[in-house]
Motif scaffolding. Sequence first.
Motif, short mmCIF file in Angstrom:
data_model
loop_
_atom_site.label_atom_id
_atom_site.label_comp_id
_atom_site.label_asym_id
_atom_site.label_seq_id
_atom_site.Cartn_x
_atom_site.Cartn_y
_atom_site.Cartn_z
N ILE A 298 -7.99 -0.40 -10.45
CA ILE A 298 -7.34 -0.91 -9.24
C ILE A 298 -6.40 -2.04 -9.64
CG2 ILE A 298 -7.70 -2.01 -7.01
CD1 ILE A 298 -10.44 -0.70 -6.93
N PRO A 299 -5.13 -2.00 -9.20
CA PRO A 299 -4.22 -3.12 -9.50
C PRO A 299 -4.76 -4.41 -8.89
CG PRO A 299 -3.01 -1.23 -8.66
CD PRO A 299 -4.46 -0.94 -8.43
N VAL A 300 -4.84 -5.47 -9.70
CA VAL A 300 -5.41 -6.71 -9.23
C VAL A 300 -4.39 -7.51 -8.44
CG1 VAL A 300 -7.05 -6.83 -11.14
CG2 VAL A 300 -4.81 -7.90 -11.39
N THR A 301 -4.89 -8.25 -7.45
CA THR A 301 -4.06 -9.21 -6.73
C THR A 301 -4.11 -10.53 -7.48
OG1 THR A 301 -4.45 -8.15 -4.60
CG2 THR A 301 -3.74 -10.44 -4.56
N VAL A 302 -2.97 -11.04 -7.88
CA VAL A 302 -2.89 -12.25 -8.69
C VAL A 302 -2.48 -13.40 -7.79
CG1 VAL A 302 -1.90 -13.31 -10.73
CG2 VAL A 302 -2.22 -10.84 -10.65
N GLY A 303 -3.41 -14.31 -7.51
CA GLY A 303 -3.11 -15.38 -6.58
C GLY A 303 -2.79 -14.78 -5.21
N LYS A 304 -1.58 -15.03 -4.72
CA LYS A 304 -1.12 -14.45 -3.46
C LYS A 304 -0.21 -13.25 -3.69
CE LYS A 304 -1.26 -18.88 -0.96
NZ LYS A 304 -0.47 -19.85 -0.17
N ILE A 305 -0.10 -12.81 -4.93
CA ILE A 305 0.83 -11.73 -5.28
C ILE A 305 0.09 -10.40 -5.23
CG2 ILE A 305 2.41 -10.84 -7.02
CD1 ILE A 305 2.47 -13.75 -8.13
N ARG A 306 0.48 -9.56 -4.30
CA ARG A 306 -0.14 -8.25 -4.14
C ARG A 306 0.72 -7.17 -4.79
NH1 ARG A 306 -4.26 -8.08 -0.55
NH2 ARG A 306 -4.60 -9.92 0.76
N PRO A 307 0.14 -6.33 -5.63
CA PRO A 307 0.92 -5.24 -6.21
C PRO A 307 1.28 -4.21 -5.15
CG PRO A 307 -1.39 -4.99 -6.75
CD PRO A 307 -1.27 -6.32 -6.07
N PRO A 308 2.40 -3.51 -5.29
CA PRO A 308 2.74 -2.46 -4.31
C PRO A 308 1.72 -1.34 -4.34
CG PRO A 308 4.22 -2.39 -6.20
CD PRO A 308 3.43 -3.64 -6.35
N LYS A 309 1.53 -0.70 -3.19
CA LYS A 309 0.49 0.34 -3.08
C LYS A 309 0.75 1.52 -4.00
CE LYS A 309 -0.66 -0.84 1.72
NZ LYS A 309 -0.73 -0.36 3.13
N TRP A 310 2.02 1.83 -4.25
CA TRP A 310 2.32 3.01 -5.06
C TRP A 310 1.96 2.83 -6.53
CZ3 TRP A 310 5.64 1.46 -8.77
CH2 TRP A 310 6.55 0.43 -8.47
N LEU A 311 1.73 1.60 -6.96
CA LEU A 311 1.44 1.36 -8.37
C LEU A 311 0.14 2.04 -8.80
CD1 LEU A 311 2.11 -0.10 -11.03
CD2 LEU A 311 0.82 -2.06 -10.19
N LYS A 312 -0.86 2.10 -7.90
CA LYS A 312 -2.16 2.65 -8.27
C LYS A 312 -2.11 4.15 -8.55
CE LYS A 312 -3.68 3.20 -3.45
NZ LYS A 312 -4.68 2.77 -2.45
N ARG A 313 -0.98 4.80 -8.23
CA ARG A 313 -0.86 6.22 -8.54
C ARG A 313 -0.76 6.45 -10.04
NH1 ARG A 313 2.95 6.47 -4.01
NH2 ARG A 313 4.66 6.67 -5.50
#
Length: 208
Positions: A37-52
């Motif tokens: 799962i792409p981690v959320t770094v601080g307040k920075i959320r990865p885009p949803k499509w990255l987990k594909r």
Amino acid sequence: MTRGRKPDTDEQQAAKGNPGKRLSQKEVETARTKAPIPVTVGKIRPPKWLKRSRKATEVWNDLAPQLERLNLLSNLDASPFARYCRYVVEWIAADVTVQKEGTWFNGKDTNGNETKKRHPAFVAVQQLEKMLGDMEASFGMRPDTRYKIMRDQAAAHGLGNLPLWGDQQPLQPSSSAANEDAPPAAAEPADLIGILGGMNSPPPERMN
């Protein structure tokens, strides 16, 4: 020849419980196939499509925390950096193909004569390397551009020029209107890591 004990089925393992805290065979297979799962770094959320992309997610999880600690990544940068992670995966795949099949392959020119041609994967490697190099410069992922970005951050805090590695000369504030009668200020850290380590918030005018 003596055979080993027949392994228990999932039902038998469930009936026995898990006294040794070991994973069942089914749990091991699930853990191996489960995408990270792409981690959320601080307040920075990865885009949803990255987990594909499993591998691109691994690149994000490895690099994003390091960039965020240096104030080199923000919410606005999440999508461009996620694209960078995808391009890294494509570069690796193209490079593996080149390693297996070589830089050249046998082909024919427009006249039908046998000739050597560049492997399409090698062309892709070159194009991706240029693209990645430009993006790495933007994100401070090269020593020269990272130093420039950090120097500008320090200047925004009124610290003047940053010393190079190993230079132990004390830093002076950029303002020349120092009061000689004022008590001496505490010495600023003389190394780059010490300076940026004391910055607990993003530099001025930086969008969070």
